[in-house]
Design a protein around this motif. Structure first.
Motif, PDB file in Angstrom:
ATOM      1  N   LEU A   1      59.835  53.164  65.724  1.00 19.82           N
ATOM      2  CA  LEU A   1      60.571  52.064  65.105  1.00 19.82           C
ATOM      3  C   LEU A   1      61.366  51.284  66.153  1.00 19.82           C
ATOM      4  CD1 LEU A   1      62.295  52.123  61.695  1.00 19.82           C
ATOM      5  CD2 LEU A   1      63.552  51.228  63.642  1.00 19.82           C
ATOM      6  N   LEU A   2      62.009  52.003  67.090  1.00 16.79           N
ATOM      7  CA  LEU A   2      62.734  51.313  68.155  1.00 16.79           C
ATOM      8  C   LEU A   2      61.785  50.493  69.015  1.00 16.79           C
ATOM      9  CD1 LEU A   2      65.352  53.938  69.402  1.00 16.79           C
ATOM     10  CD2 LEU A   2      65.773  51.876  68.058  1.00 16.79           C
ATOM     11  N   TRP A   3      60.607  51.054  69.268  1.00 18.54           N
ATOM     12  CA  TRP A   3      59.608  50.324  70.055  1.00 18.54           C
ATOM     13  C   TRP A   3      59.220  49.027  69.359  1.00 18.54           C
ATOM     14  CZ3 TRP A   3      57.665  50.309  74.766  1.00 18.54           C
ATOM     15  CH2 TRP A   3      56.464  49.661  74.993  1.00 18.54           C
ATOM     16  N   GLU A   4      58.997  49.076  68.060  1.00 15.76           N
ATOM     17  CA  GLU A   4      58.671  47.874  67.298  1.00 15.76           C
ATOM     18  C   GLU A   4      59.846  46.899  67.298  1.00 15.76           C
ATOM     19  OE1 GLU A   4      55.908  46.949  66.098  1.00 15.76           O
ATOM     20  OE2 GLU A   4      54.692  48.747  66.062  1.00 15.76           O
ATOM     21  N   ALA A   5      61.061  47.429  67.195  1.00 13.04           N
ATOM     22  CA  ALA A   5      62.243  46.559  67.151  1.00 13.04           C
ATOM     23  C   ALA A   5      62.413  45.767  68.430  1.00 13.04           C
ATOM     24  CB  ALA A   5      63.500  47.400  66.886  1.00 13.04           C
ATOM     25  N   ALA A   6      61.884  46.275  69.540  1.00  7.42           N
ATOM     26  CA  ALA A   6      62.050  45.591  70.824  1.00  7.42           C
ATOM     27  C   ALA A   6      61.379  44.227  70.852  1.00  7.42           C
ATOM     28  CB  ALA A   6      61.512  46.459  71.960  1.00  7.42           C
ATOM     29  N   SER A   7      60.463  43.951  69.915  1.00  9.40           N
ATOM     30  CA  SER A   7      59.780  42.663  69.898  1.00  9.40           C
ATOM     31  C   SER A   7      60.274  41.741  68.785  1.00  9.40           C
ATOM     32  CB  SER A   7      58.268  42.868  69.742  1.00  9.40           C
ATOM     33  OG  SER A   7      57.973  43.323  68.443  1.00  9.40           O
ATOM     34  N   LEU A   8      61.361  42.128  68.117  1.00 11.11           N
ATOM     35  CA  LEU A   8      61.920  41.259  67.078  1.00 11.11           C
ATOM     36  C   LEU A   8      62.406  39.945  67.673  1.00 11.11           C
ATOM     37  CD1 LEU A   8      64.021  43.900  65.087  1.00 11.11           C
ATOM     38  CD2 LEU A   8      61.985  42.705  64.252  1.00 11.11           C
ATOM     39  N   PRO A   9      62.526  38.890  66.863  1.00 14.38           N
ATOM     40  CA  PRO A   9      63.123  37.647  67.367  1.00 14.38           C
ATOM     41  C   PRO A   9      64.503  37.913  67.965  1.00 14.38           C
ATOM     42  CG  PRO A   9      62.154  37.296  65.200  1.00 14.38           C
ATOM     43  CD  PRO A   9      62.092  38.775  65.457  1.00 14.38           C
ATOM     44  N   PRO A  10      64.941  37.083  68.916  1.00 16.46           N
ATOM     45  CA  PRO A  10      66.176  37.368  69.656  1.00 16.46           C
ATOM     46  C   PRO A  10      67.387  37.666  68.788  1.00 16.46           C
ATOM     47  CG  PRO A  10      65.014  35.548  70.670  1.00 16.46           C
ATOM     48  CD  PRO A  10      64.270  35.868  69.403  1.00 16.46           C
ATOM     49  N   ASP A  11      67.612  36.864  67.750  1.00 14.55           N
ATOM     50  CA  ASP A  11      68.803  37.101  66.937  1.00 14.55           C
ATOM     51  C   ASP A  11      68.695  38.406  66.164  1.00 14.55           C
ATOM     52  OD1 ASP A  11      66.736  36.108  65.410  1.00 14.55           O
ATOM     53  OD2 ASP A  11      68.007  34.884  64.109  1.00 14.55           O
ATOM     54  N   ARG A  12      67.484  38.729  65.736  1.00 12.27           N
ATOM     55  CA  ARG A  12      67.272  39.981  65.008  1.00 12.27           C
ATOM     56  C   ARG A  12      67.411  41.182  65.945  1.00 12.27           C
ATOM     57  NH1 ARG A  12      67.237  41.207  59.525  1.00 12.27           N
ATOM     58  NH2 ARG A  12      65.933  43.019  59.147  1.00 12.27           N
TER      59      ARG A  12
END
Length: 446
Positions: free
Chosen positions: A329-340
């Motif tokens: 999940l953290l790995w996926e979160a690393a590609s979220l849009p900047p504000d997210r």
């Protein structure tokens, strides 16, 4: 003479795909990766002879700067679904889909095993040296990319099989909701340029290609794709076997008790705990049934909810023995849009999950410079100055000084001193290299 008829749905998607690739450089980004590894196979897909997996199309959209929910991508997804339907109506398509799904399930299991092996090597005592650790982290990043792509393709192929009449599937139907929308976007950052590859690719990135079992076994380690930036700090947290310290399964306080309570983050603790328990229950059921693609989709969906729920989810995952899923999940979160991305990092920091926050930021430095500038600005706006400094420190540690100068150009007055502070925290040599790059870029006096 045999005349091959191209279904109109395939022709329309191929035309859309040609428009997309015409905007891309063939020697850069994900397009460069795929083109360098198998130009003939990619050409067959671009010509409409074969159908690209959707995660590859998604990577090309990322190259072009198209958002997943933008009109161009949405139209492409609809055209892709129609083309896939036409492709799957061909004689013998059901057997081919079942065979391909089995291949991707084997790829998924292999990538899972390889990721665990790399994680164990990273957390050995004594740990590997800096160069070996960087190599292992890079291999782990690409292995996680293989794993995410394989899981998404298993889900996609299962959905396509399930859409066929019952008598033609050849396998028991398994419903997968929204399989084509489940596309891992947290793959390693697209490289600037791609060197010519000399050996045949392996792994889920290239699994649309036919390859013998002998060839797969002869190359047990994924072929090194373009060099991926890797953090120089010692690996910590759930991804590396819980190196965060005693009593800190996710790198923060046990139970998320440190930091601000959930209600201060805009979320009722009981509601967050209930959502976490429901998610983990569903996740365990999917894992028990071997439905890894759907389990991965569930993790991605968690990132679409309120960020304030994530610390409770982390606690629940670790209690259930699913720490590896929190790492994913953290790995996926690393590609979220900047504000997210900034919002998630801030929530983790406020909940006392400092190591998780730092790991997320380290993984996030592989993204384009422009996006990192937005993430820094969002963190500063939320008074998360420590996290912004951690992001910049990780950035200057693993990215080229020229990249840091480009980042500084987004906000010279604010970012130049912050980047110099971050470089100074890494080493005197890194500070000198950054100063030189800033002078070349005309930003030394900003």
């Amino acid at each position: 003479m045999t005349v091959t008829h191209t279904p109109p749905e395939t022709a329309e998607f191929t035309h859309w795909l040609a428009g997309l690739t015409a905007r891309l450089r063939p020697d850069a980004g994900w397009y460069g990766v795929f083109a360098a590894r198998d130009p003939e196979g990619l050409r067959a897909c671009l010509d409409g002879t074969e159908l690209l997996p959707w995660d590859v199309v998604s990577s090309l959209l990322q190259d072009a700067g198209e958002t997943a929910d933008g009109p161009f991508a949405v139209r492409g997804r609809a055209l892709y679904a129609a083309a896939a339907g036409a492709h799957d109506r061909r004689p013998g398509a059901a057997a081919a889909l079942a065979e391909r799904r089995e291949l991707m399930e084997r790829e998924r299991r292999y990538a899972e095993s390889r990721a665990r092996e790399l994680e164990e090597r990273l957390c050995t005592v004594p740990g590997p040296g800096p160069e070996e650790a960087a190599r292992l982290e890079r291999d782990l990043a690409w292995t996680r990319d293989d794993l995410a792509r394989a899981a998404a393709r298993v889900a996609e192929l299962t959905a396509r099989l399930g859409a066929r009449p019952a008598g033609e599937r050849g396998v028991a139907p398994v419903a997968v909701a929204g399989a084509l929308e489940v596309v891992p976007s947290a793959a390693p950052v697209k490289p600037e340029r791609v060197a010519k590859a000399e050996r045949r690719p392996r792994g889920a990135r290239y699994a649309w290609l036919e390859e013998s079992d002998e060839a797969r076994e002869a190359e047990a380690v994924p072929a090194p794709a373009p060099v991926l930036p890797a953090g120089g700090a010692a690996p910590r947290g759930a991804r590396f076997g819980g190196g965060a310290g005693p009593g800190e399964p996710g790198g923060g306080a046990v139970g998320g008790s440190a930091g601000r309570p959930a209600e201060a983050l805009g979320e009722e603790p009981a509601e967050a705990a209930r959502a976490a328990a429901n998610a983990v229950y569903a996740l365990r059921r999917l894992r028990a049934r071997g439905r890894g693609g759907e389990a991965h989709a569930l993790l991605c969906e968690a990132l679409g909810g309120p960020p304030a729920r994530l610390p409770a989810l982390a606690d629940e995952l670790h209690r259930a023995g699913l720490g590896a899923d929190w790492s994913t999940l953290l790995w996926e979160a690393a590609s979220l849009p900047p504000d997210r991305l900034a919002a998630v990092a801030g929530v983790l920091a406020d909940a006392g999950r400092t190591a998780d926050c730092e790991r997320l930021l380290r993984q996030g430095v592989a993204r384009p410079v422009e996006e990192l500038a937005g993430a820094c600005a969002a963190l500063r706006a939320e008074e998360h100055h420590r996290e912004a400094h951690a992001l910049l420190t990780a950035f200057v540690r693993v990215r080229a000084p020229e990249d840091a100068a480009r980042l500084a150009g987004a906000d010279p007055r604010g970012l130049v001193p912050q980047l110099l502070d971050a470089a100074r925290a890494v080493s005197a040599a890194r500070e000198r290299d950054l100063l030189h790059a800033l002078r070349v870029a005309g930003l030394a006096g900003a």
